[in-house]
Scaffold this motif. Sequence first.
Motif, mmCIF file in Angstrom:
data_model
loop_
_atom_site.group_PDB
_atom_site.id
_atom_site.type_symbol
_atom_site.label_atom_id
_atom_site.label_comp_id
_atom_site.label_asym_id
_atom_site.label_seq_id
_atom_site.Cartn_x
_atom_site.Cartn_y
_atom_site.Cartn_z
ATOM 1 N N TYR A 1 0.922 -18.357 -14.767
ATOM 2 C CA TYR A 1 1.816 -17.653 -15.694
ATOM 3 C C TYR A 1 1.709 -18.215 -17.111
ATOM 4 N N HIS A 2 0.544 -18.750 -17.454
ATOM 5 C CA HIS A 2 0.423 -19.393 -18.770
ATOM 6 C C HIS A 2 0.162 -18.390 -19.877
ATOM 7 N N SER A 3 -0.199 -17.138 -19.533
ATOM 8 C CA SER A 3 -0.418 -16.115 -20.551
ATOM 9 C C SER A 3 0.125 -14.781 -20.071
ATOM 10 N N TYR A 4 0.149 -13.815 -20.981
ATOM 11 C CA TYR A 4 0.703 -12.498 -20.677
ATOM 12 C C TYR A 4 -0.074 -11.818 -19.554
ATOM 13 N N TRP A 5 -1.410 -11.800 -19.658
ATOM 14 C CA TRP A 5 -2.227 -11.087 -18.681
ATOM 15 C C TRP A 5 -2.295 -11.829 -17.357
ATOM 16 N N SER A 6 -2.322 -13.147 -17.409
ATOM 17 C CA SER A 6 -2.336 -13.908 -16.154
ATOM 18 C C SER A 6 -1.022 -13.745 -15.397
ATOM 19 N N SER A 7 0.078 -13.543 -16.132
ATOM 20 C CA SER A 7 1.366 -13.304 -15.486
ATOM 21 C C SER A 7 1.347 -11.981 -14.718
ATOM 22 N N PHE A 8 0.754 -10.955 -15.341
ATOM 23 C CA PHE A 8 0.630 -9.659 -14.656
ATOM 24 C C PHE A 8 -0.241 -9.784 -13.409
ATOM 25 N N SER A 9 -1.349 -10.502 -13.542
ATOM 26 C CA SER A 9 -2.257 -10.684 -12.413
ATOM 27 C C SER A 9 -1.585 -11.448 -11.281
ATOM 28 N N SER A 10 -0.845 -12.497 -11.633
ATOM 29 C CA SER A 10 -0.153 -13.294 -10.619
ATOM 30 C C SER A 10 0.949 -12.493 -9.945
ATOM 31 N N LEU A 11 1.658 -11.691 -10.733
ATOM 32 C CA LEU A 11 2.721 -10.864 -10.165
ATOM 33 C C LEU A 11 2.152 -9.838 -9.190
ATOM 34 N N GLY A 12 1.019 -9.211 -9.560
ATOM 35 C CA GLY A 12 0.388 -8.250 -8.667
ATOM 36 C C GLY A 12 -0.072 -8.898 -7.377
ATOM 37 N N ALA A 13 -0.647 -10.096 -7.493
ATOM 38 C CA ALA A 13 -1.083 -10.820 -6.293
ATOM 39 C C ALA A 13 0.106 -11.195 -5.422
ATOM 40 N N LEU A 14 1.210 -11.578 -6.077
ATOM 41 C CA LEU A 14 2.410 -11.961 -5.338
ATOM 42 C C LEU A 14 2.959 -10.782 -4.540
ATOM 43 N N VAL A 15 3.019 -9.607 -5.171
ATOM 44 C CA VAL A 15 3.533 -8.412 -4.497
ATOM 45 C C VAL A 15 2.661 -8.039 -3.305
ATOM 46 N N SER A 16 1.335 -8.068 -3.501
ATOM 47 C CA SER A 16 0.425 -7.696 -2.414
ATOM 48 C C SER A 16 0.507 -8.677 -1.247
ATOM 49 N N ILE A 17 0.614 -9.969 -1.568
ATOM 50 C CA ILE A 17 0.705 -10.975 -0.508
ATOM 51 C C ILE A 17 2.017 -10.836 0.253
ATOM 52 N N ILE A 18 3.102 -10.564 -0.485
ATOM 53 C CA ILE A 18 4.397 -10.393 0.172
ATOM 54 C C ILE A 18 4.365 -9.202 1.121
ATOM 55 N N PHE A 19 3.681 -8.135 0.715
ATOM 56 C CA PHE A 19 3.566 -6.960 1.587
ATOM 57 C C PHE A 19 2.845 -7.333 2.886
ATOM 58 N N LEU A 20 1.743 -8.074 2.769
ATOM 59 C CA LEU A 20 1.003 -8.480 3.959
ATOM 60 C C LEU A 20 1.813 -9.469 4.805
ATOM 61 N N ARG A 21 2.525 -10.370 4.124
ATOM 62 C CA ARG A 21 3.354 -11.321 4.858
ATOM 63 C C ARG A 21 4.481 -10.604 5.600
ATOM 64 N N SER A 22 5.014 -9.542 5.008
ATOM 65 C CA SER A 22 6.103 -8.810 5.666
ATOM 66 C C SER A 22 5.626 -8.180 6.972
ATOM 67 N N LEU A 23 4.412 -7.638 6.960
ATOM 68 C CA LEU A 23 3.844 -7.079 8.190
ATOM 69 C C LEU A 23 3.644 -8.169 9.239
ATOM 70 N N ASP A 24 3.131 -9.310 8.785
ATOM 71 C CA ASP A 24 2.894 -10.421 9.709
ATOM 72 C C ASP A 24 4.205 -10.966 10.266
ATOM 73 N N LYS A 25 5.215 -11.109 9.412
ATOM 74 C CA LYS A 25 6.504 -11.638 9.856
ATOM 75 C C LYS A 25 7.200 -10.681 10.822
ATOM 76 N N SER A 26 7.088 -9.378 10.577
ATOM 77 C CA SER A 26 7.723 -8.413 11.472
ATOM 78 C C SER A 26 7.102 -8.463 12.858
ATOM 79 N N GLU A 27 5.774 -8.629 12.891
ATOM 80 C CA GLU A 27 5.094 -8.741 14.186
ATOM 81 C C GLU A 27 5.485 -10.036 14.895
ATOM 82 N N THR A 28 5.563 -11.121 14.139
ATOM 83 C CA THR A 28 5.970 -12.406 14.716
ATOM 84 C C THR A 28 7.403 -12.339 15.235
#
Length: 229
Positions: A180-207
């Motif tokens: 999150y050290h720059s404007y564009w890296s913050s957007f990239s990190s946020l997008g990665a965070l959202v996508s990972i959370i979506f995958l984690r939610s599927l994994d957690k629901s199955e668990t």
Amino acid sequence: MKFDMDYIAHNNALTETNPYFKLFLTIILLIVTLAFDNLYFDVTVFVIMSIVILTIAKINYKSYLKFLSIPMAFLVITCIFLIFFFGKGDVIYETGILGIVVTTDSWHYGVYTFMRVLGCLPCLGFLALTTPIAKILNCLRTLKVPKILIEIALLMYNSIFIFLNEIDTMQKAQETRLGYHSYWSSFSSLGALVSIIFLRSLDKSETLQYSLDSRGYSGELPVYEPKKR
């Protein structure tokens, strides 16, 4: 200071107060606040309930502000859209951008929606921050609320805190890697965070489903029942 609503609900001056009283008081205040079309009444409810939470329940003001922060962010965004994109009537302000204007009706919708929700937030906070979820669900059970709704509420409550903890952990990991050290890296990190959370939610629901099945889940979750005094 990390916000832990469940810990706060178990450790405040009103934890042992009758949960039925707190539940009915919250419901009545919500109904009255939504029914009254009065800004002064909304502000009065907000101030009084905030005083009750901070002084009588003795909840830390930082925890209370953190509780209000997320719904307030959504509320502000919603009201901005109401003011600029909804309603008819006389134009009271022109933005000069793509013909977007503020009218008397849109201003009324935005302001009154903001104040009504603002009055309701501390009412919900009073119940959520002073009453453990187990006691709330037990009250709903004794009031003959359908079991399926109680079970959904229990699973959602549990899942919300699991994912908040996951988000907190991943954000800290991204920050240590200068995500999150720059404007564009913050957007990239946020997008990665959202996508990972979506995958984690599927994994957690199955668990979760596997863990319920391994414990003999038969389609009904047990609800806490306090001992009769």
